[in-house]
Design a protein around this motif. Structure first.
Motif, PDB file in Angstrom:
ATOM      1  N   GLY A 125       0.833  -1.192   0.000  1.00 18.24           N
ATOM      2  CA  GLY A 125       0.000   0.000   0.000  1.00 18.24           C
ATOM      3  C   GLY A 125       0.864   1.236   0.000  1.00 18.24           C
ATOM      4  N   ASP A 126       0.712   2.080   1.022  1.00 24.72           N
ATOM      5  CA  ASP A 126       1.496   3.309   1.127  1.00 24.72           C
ATOM      6  C   ASP A 126       2.785   3.120   1.914  1.00 24.72           C
ATOM      7  OD1 ASP A 126      -0.448   4.778  -0.241  1.00 24.72           O
ATOM      8  OD2 ASP A 126      -1.575   5.162   1.608  1.00 24.72           O
ATOM      9  N   THR A 127       3.062   1.887   2.341  1.00 21.89           N
ATOM     10  CA  THR A 127       4.156   1.659   3.289  1.00 21.89           C
ATOM     11  C   THR A 127       5.345   0.961   2.647  1.00 21.89           C
ATOM     12  OG1 THR A 127       2.496   1.431   5.043  1.00 21.89           O
ATOM     13  CG2 THR A 127       4.747   0.698   5.541  1.00 21.89           C
ATOM     14  N   ILE A 128       6.525   1.564   2.787  1.00 22.40           N
ATOM     15  CA  ILE A 128       7.779   0.927   2.370  1.00 22.40           C
ATOM     16  C   ILE A 128       8.256   0.063   3.531  1.00 22.40           C
ATOM     17  CG2 ILE A 128      10.171   1.318   1.645  1.00 22.40           C
ATOM     18  CD1 ILE A 128       9.217   4.093   0.625  1.00 22.40           C
ATOM     19  N   TYR A 129       8.448  -1.205   3.268  1.00 19.58           N
ATOM     20  CA  TYR A 129       8.832  -2.135   4.342  1.00 19.58           C
ATOM     21  C   TYR A 129      10.341  -2.146   4.524  1.00 19.58           C
ATOM     22  CZ  TYR A 129       8.819  -6.215   7.367  1.00 19.58           C
ATOM     23  OH  TYR A 129       8.982  -7.055   8.450  1.00 19.58           O
ATOM     24  N   LEU A 130      10.799  -1.669   5.682  1.00 21.19           N
ATOM     25  CA  LEU A 130      12.226  -1.638   6.006  1.00 21.19           C
ATOM     26  C   LEU A 130      12.450  -2.238   7.392  1.00 21.19           C
ATOM     27  CD1 LEU A 130      13.223   1.924   4.690  1.00 21.19           C
ATOM     28  CD2 LEU A 130      13.462  -0.285   3.536  1.00 21.19           C
ATOM     29  N   ASP A 131      11.808  -3.392   7.622  1.00 21.87           N
ATOM     30  CA  ASP A 131      11.902  -4.062   8.919  1.00 21.87           C
ATOM     31  C   ASP A 131      12.155  -5.561   8.721  1.00 21.87           C
ATOM     32  OD1 ASP A 131      11.971  -3.891  11.675  1.00 21.87           O
ATOM     33  OD2 ASP A 131       9.812  -4.109  11.932  1.00 21.87           O
TER      34      ASP A 131
END
Length: 379
Positions: free
Chosen positions: A4-10
């Protein structure tokens, strides 16, 4: 990866399930649903055979054989089994001391503290990894087990596993390495390293949650003690019906890492390095810890003058990252890893761990930088 609107950096908290892993799991759900311990019909045999094949794939990633793999519910249970081994050694030899890394995962710390054994913490070196020289001075005839995290889940530091294993071997002490983060950071051959016990987890290498393993080297079977007794499955080493579909996914995830690992690590490191360089060039944040011997996707950053929790809140919903390891998130205490590195409470509250992985790319890194610039008022 963007959801969605979220860049996953975890990625060091949990890796996304790889589509190729999902496909083999879906096939297993359709065809290998029978109880793998059902010995009287062909569907049970086939489910058991699928588990054996997956165990071989898991073992191969670490230079082992299928029989060396004990499947568990995850790394925490495998870590608990390692501490059970320490208790078994204590009862047989009178050695009642456990040495664990100051920055080890919470599951090891909590298990050790509840083990009724004497627990001592190994200080960190300047990189944020267990200090081999300090360990040499601590180990003694009272030591039943040394346990260290192979690749730290917060600062990304890679431990000197070969040197620690050699030291433990020379002192006749059992060695356990928590390698949950290690497969995406380095090549590992447990026989070459001579590590008798190691912990791994599927959801740290693009497999499903709910499945992990304790890996065992030669000569340690007598010390294996299950946490779940069950009805004697896995040769009595861990009870409970084996989750065929999860295990099949675990095996496929390990196979993919064994094929693509070195190239993938190099690509991820280049993305992470550009992210770090941009933050440092703009004097927004600095990398915490050493640049060498580090998980290729780890970017633990210190934002001086910025409260990390507040900054992450302002970055929502655009970036998924962490102020500390997921197992400790939600606590009011500063990260024990940062404290062990000598970082004071104030500076620790200004640190965010960004972690990159298989589905990261340069565009995501650049967009993340733009969001951070806006959040700190530099746009």
């Amino acid at each position: 990866m963007q959801v969605g609107d979220t860049i996953y950096l975890d990625y060091q908290a949990a890796t996304p399930l790889d589509d190729r892993v999902l496909r083999v799991m879906q096939a297993a759900f359709a065809t290998h649903f029978a109880n793998p311990h059902a010995v009287d019909h062909v569907l049970g045999w086939r489910a058991a055979a699928a588990i054996d094949a997956a165990a071989s794939k898991v073992a191969a990633l670490f230079g082992l054989q299928a029989d060396d793999v004990i499947f568990t519910s995850g790394a925490s249970e495998a870590n608990a089994m390692a501490l059970n081994a320490a208790r078994a050694i204590a009862s047989q030899t009178g050695r009642t001391e456990v040495l664990i890394g100051s920055a080890d995962h919470g599951s090891i710390r909590n298990e050790a503290n509840s083990s009724r054994l004497t627990v001592k913490h190994i200080p960190l070196d300047e990189r944020g990894a267990p200090d081999h020289d300090k360990l040499r001075a601590m180990i003694s005839d009272e030591t039943a087990l040394v346990s260290v995290i192979g690749v730290n889940n917060e600062n990304g530091a890679i431990a000197e596993l070969a040197a620690i294993a050699a030291l433990c071997r020379s002192c006749g002490v059992l060695f356990h390495a928590d390698l949950a983060q290690a497969p995406l950071a380095m090549d590992i051959n447990l026989l070459d390293l001579d590590i008798p016990f190691a912990t791994i987890s599927a959801h740290k290498l693009y497999g499903p949650k709910g499945i992990g393993a304790l890996l065992t080297g030669p000569g340690v079977s007598e010390f294996v003690r299950p946490v779940v007794m069950g009805a004697g499955q896995q040769g009595g080493r861990r009870g409970g019906t084996m989750p065929t579909e999860l295990i099949v996914g675990f095996g496929e995830a390990c196979r993919l890492v064994s094929i693509d690992g070195p190239i993938e690590r190099e690509r991820i490191a280049s993305i992470k390095d550009r992210f770090v360089e941009q933050l440092e060039e703009k004097q927004i944040a600095n990398l915490v810890g050493a640049r060498k011997d580090r998980h290729p996707g780890n970017a633990l950053m210190h934002f001086q003058g910025q409260n990390a929790a507040d900054l992450l809140a302002r970055l929502q919903p655009h970036i998924a990252a962490s102020t500390q390891s997921a197992c400790s998130s939600g606590t009011m205490e500063p990260s024990h890893v940062l404290s062990a590195m000598g970082i004071d409470r104030g500076a620790a509250s200004e640190c965010i761990r960004f972690s990159f992985g298989r589905f990261s790319d340069f565009r995501q890194a650049d967009r993340a930088i733009a969001f951070i610039l806006n959040a700190v008022g530099m746009n």
